[in-house]
Structures are given as structure tokens and as C-alpha cells.
Motif scaffolding. Sequence first.
Motif, PDB file in Angstrom:
ATOM      1  N   SER A 159       0.838  -1.200   0.000  1.00  0.00           N
ATOM      2  CA  SER A 159       0.000   0.000   0.000  1.00  0.00           C
ATOM      3  C   SER A 159       0.870   1.246   0.000  1.00  0.00           C
ATOM      4  O   SER A 159       1.900   1.304   0.667  1.00  0.00           O
ATOM      5  N   LEU A 160       0.445   2.261  -0.756  1.00  0.00           N
ATOM      6  CA  LEU A 160       1.187   3.508  -0.861  1.00  0.00           C
ATOM      7  C   LEU A 160       0.213   4.666  -0.743  1.00  0.00           C
ATOM      8  O   LEU A 160      -0.853   4.650  -1.358  1.00  0.00           O
ATOM      9  N   ILE A 161       0.589   5.654   0.051  1.00  0.00           N
ATOM     10  CA  ILE A 161      -0.178   6.894   0.161  1.00  0.00           C
ATOM     11  C   ILE A 161       0.780   8.041  -0.096  1.00  0.00           C
ATOM     12  O   ILE A 161       1.820   8.152   0.562  1.00  0.00           O
TER      13      ILE A 161
ATOM     14  N   LEU B 105     -11.214   7.553   4.892  1.00  0.00           N
ATOM     15  CA  LEU B 105     -10.588   6.579   5.781  1.00  0.00           C
ATOM     16  C   LEU B 105      -9.866   5.556   4.905  1.00  0.00           C
ATOM     17  O   LEU B 105     -10.486   4.891   4.078  1.00  0.00           O
ATOM     18  N   ILE B 106      -8.556   5.439   5.099  1.00  0.00           N
ATOM     19  CA  ILE B 106      -7.733   4.566   4.259  1.00  0.00           C
ATOM     20  C   ILE B 106      -7.244   3.394   5.093  1.00  0.00           C
ATOM     21  O   ILE B 106      -6.785   3.571   6.226  1.00  0.00           O
ATOM     22  N   ARG B 107      -7.361   2.175   4.509  1.00  0.00           N
ATOM     23  CA  ARG B 107      -6.960   0.953   5.194  1.00  0.00           C
ATOM     24  C   ARG B 107      -5.983   0.165   4.326  1.00  0.00           C
ATOM     25  O   ARG B 107      -5.979   0.298   3.110  1.00  0.00           O
ATOM     26  N   SER B 108      -5.193  -0.680   4.978  1.00  0.00           N
ATOM     27  CA  SER B 108      -4.306  -1.584   4.242  1.00  0.00           C
ATOM     28  C   SER B 108      -5.163  -2.622   3.532  1.00  0.00           C
ATOM     29  O   SER B 108      -6.377  -2.689   3.729  1.00  0.00           O
TER      30      SER B 108
ATOM     31  N   ASN C  68      -5.551  -5.647   4.103  1.00  0.00           N
ATOM     32  CA  ASN C  68      -6.269  -6.576   4.983  1.00  0.00           C
ATOM     33  C   ASN C  68      -7.223  -5.845   5.921  1.00  0.00           C
ATOM     34  O   ASN C  68      -7.767  -6.441   6.838  1.00  0.00           O
ATOM     35  N   GLY C  69      -7.422  -4.533   5.699  1.00  0.00           N
ATOM     36  CA  GLY C  69      -8.415  -3.786   6.454  1.00  0.00           C
ATOM     37  C   GLY C  69      -7.893  -3.047   7.673  1.00  0.00           C
ATOM     38  O   GLY C  69      -8.670  -2.444   8.408  1.00  0.00           O
ATOM     39  N   THR C  70      -6.585  -3.053   7.897  1.00  0.00           N
ATOM     40  CA  THR C  70      -6.018  -2.337   9.038  1.00  0.00           C
ATOM     41  C   THR C  70      -5.947  -0.846   8.713  1.00  0.00           C
ATOM     42  O   THR C  70      -5.428  -0.467   7.665  1.00  0.00           O
ATOM     43  N   PRO C  71      -6.450   0.026   9.599  1.00  0.00           N
ATOM     44  CA  PRO C  71      -6.445   1.469   9.319  1.00  0.00           C
ATOM     45  C   PRO C  71      -5.034   2.019   9.103  1.00  0.00           C
ATOM     46  O   PRO C  71      -4.094   1.656   9.808  1.00  0.00           O
ATOM     47  N   LEU C  72      -4.910   2.897   8.096  1.00  0.00           N
ATOM     48  CA  LEU C  72      -3.620   3.517   7.762  1.00  0.00           C
ATOM     49  C   LEU C  72      -3.616   5.022   7.987  1.00  0.00           C
ATOM     50  O   LEU C  72      -2.693   5.567   8.564  1.00  0.00           O
ATOM     51  N   ALA C  73      -4.643   5.700   7.464  1.00  0.00           N
ATOM     52  CA  ALA C  73      -4.631   7.161   7.491  1.00  0.00           C
ATOM     53  C   ALA C  73      -6.044   7.691   7.333  1.00  0.00           C
ATOM     54  O   ALA C  73      -6.937   6.989   6.847  1.00  0.00           O
TER      55      ALA C  73
ATOM     56  N   ASP D  27      -7.481  -0.181   0.592  1.00  0.00           N
ATOM     57  CA  ASP D  27      -8.923  -0.079   0.732  1.00  0.00           C
ATOM     58  C   ASP D  27      -9.209   1.319   1.264  1.00  0.00           C
ATOM     59  O   ASP D  27      -8.435   1.851   2.061  1.00  0.00           O
ATOM     60  N   TYR D  28     -10.295   1.921   0.834  1.00  0.00           N
ATOM     61  CA  TYR D  28     -10.658   3.217   1.417  1.00  0.00           C
ATOM     62  C   TYR D  28     -12.163   3.421   1.323  1.00  0.00           C
ATOM     63  O   TYR D  28     -12.848   2.820   0.503  1.00  0.00           O
ATOM     64  N   THR D  29     -12.664   4.277   2.202  1.00  0.00           N
ATOM     65  CA  THR D  29     -14.061   4.677   2.192  1.00  0.00           C
ATOM     66  C   THR D  29     -14.092   6.193   2.294  1.00  0.00           C
ATOM     67  O   THR D  29     -13.358   6.781   3.095  1.00  0.00           O
ATOM     68  N   ILE D  30     -14.940   6.822   1.476  1.00  0.00           N
ATOM     69  CA  ILE D  30     -15.075   8.273   1.495  1.00  0.00           C
ATOM     70  C   ILE D  30     -16.484   8.602   1.963  1.00  0.00           C
ATOM     71  O   ILE D  30     -17.461   8.212   1.342  1.00  0.00           O
TER      72      ILE D  30
END
Length: 202
Positions: free
Chosen positions: A99-101, A149-152, A154-159, A192-195
Motif C-alpha cells: 500500500s502507498l499513500i 478513511l484509508i486501510r491496508s 487486509n483492512g487495518t487502518p492507515l490514514a 482499501d478506502y471509504t469516502i
Amino acid sequence: MKKKWVVLVVLLLSLISLSACQTIENLFKNAKEEWVGLKMTVRTFDENAQLIDQMSGKSLSISRNEEFDSIDSEGNSKADSSVLKVTLGGYEIDHVGSSLIASEDGLMDLFAKYQTTVDIASAAQDVPIVNRMVSDLKNDFTGKKKIILIRSQNGTPLATYAGDKVSLFGSDAPKTSELLIDGKRLVIYRCDYTIYDRELLE
């Protein structure tokens, strides 16, 4: 003479309305990234949201590495490379997999201020197709107040990022999304992300 003033006023009003258009602003941001570069920070993460590395620079650009595009039977590129080429000043970094942000300077990661899971209950009874049309128009022209909300993988929160004028755009690189958040670029690759509309979380 009066006709010239009318034409001048119409042109001025057109330029003002276009400058507020998120799609036009995104085109200018893309051109700036291509020709000058953006002042950005790039972070990569493993699937457990652990930081792998971080790079910052004043002239950063991210694109699909075309050398890894596959070729069809006629010898034409399929434009399907999943390898990113990150240009940082005079240096190049190829990245694939994790994953890259990439966030332009001025964007703040608000992850610490929000819970890692979100429970939304909305009793609003609107017409979904109309809501989607309005959201699409706002995305292209004015942007909307959003939280990302951005996740790795496997669903682990990133940013977490938030803004008053947020618009989502596609990218020429597979598995990559680009956002404009209050005029600043955010690039999300293999995450993965949700806006959310910000009002849902306030």
C-alpha cells in the motif's frame, strides 16, 4: 464599445466559474505534477499498516511505469502495468505491491482523531439516483465536505484525511486513485478506502 465590455465581462465570469471547477483544477494539478512536480510525502505500508518507508521531496511525480505494460497480439501496449514510477527530484523509484499513500504538503493525516471503525445510522429518506447525480456534479465542479478513511489491503487502518472541497478522480495507473482535497493532491495505491460525507460523522 459597449459590446466589447459585455464580451469582456462574459469572458471574466467564465474564467471565474472555470477556476472553481474541480475537474479543471485537477487538470492543472496533473500538468504541474508532470512538468514541475509536487511537494509531497510518499509512505508505503505492509498489510498490517506498519510503515515500511517514507520519502519526501519538492519535485515529486507518480505515474504508471509503462515498461511493464503487457503487449497484445498486434504489438500494442495494454496499459496495464501495476508498477508505479515515483520520480523524486533527479531520482526514480519503482514501486509495486504494498500500500502507498502520497500526500501533497498541506494535507494532514487525521487518523488519530477518529475511531478505527465507523458506525453510521442515517434516517434520511432521499432518492438514491438523485443523490448520486448531485454527488457526481459536486465532485466535478465544487467538491464536497468529505472524510477519507484509508486501510491496508487486509483492512487495518492507515490514514484519515478530511477536506471541505474533496473530489475523486481516476488514474492511468491500475489500482490507483487520485483525490483533490482543498486543492491538494492525495494519491492512494493498493489500499482499501471509504469516502464519507462529513456530515455523517459529525
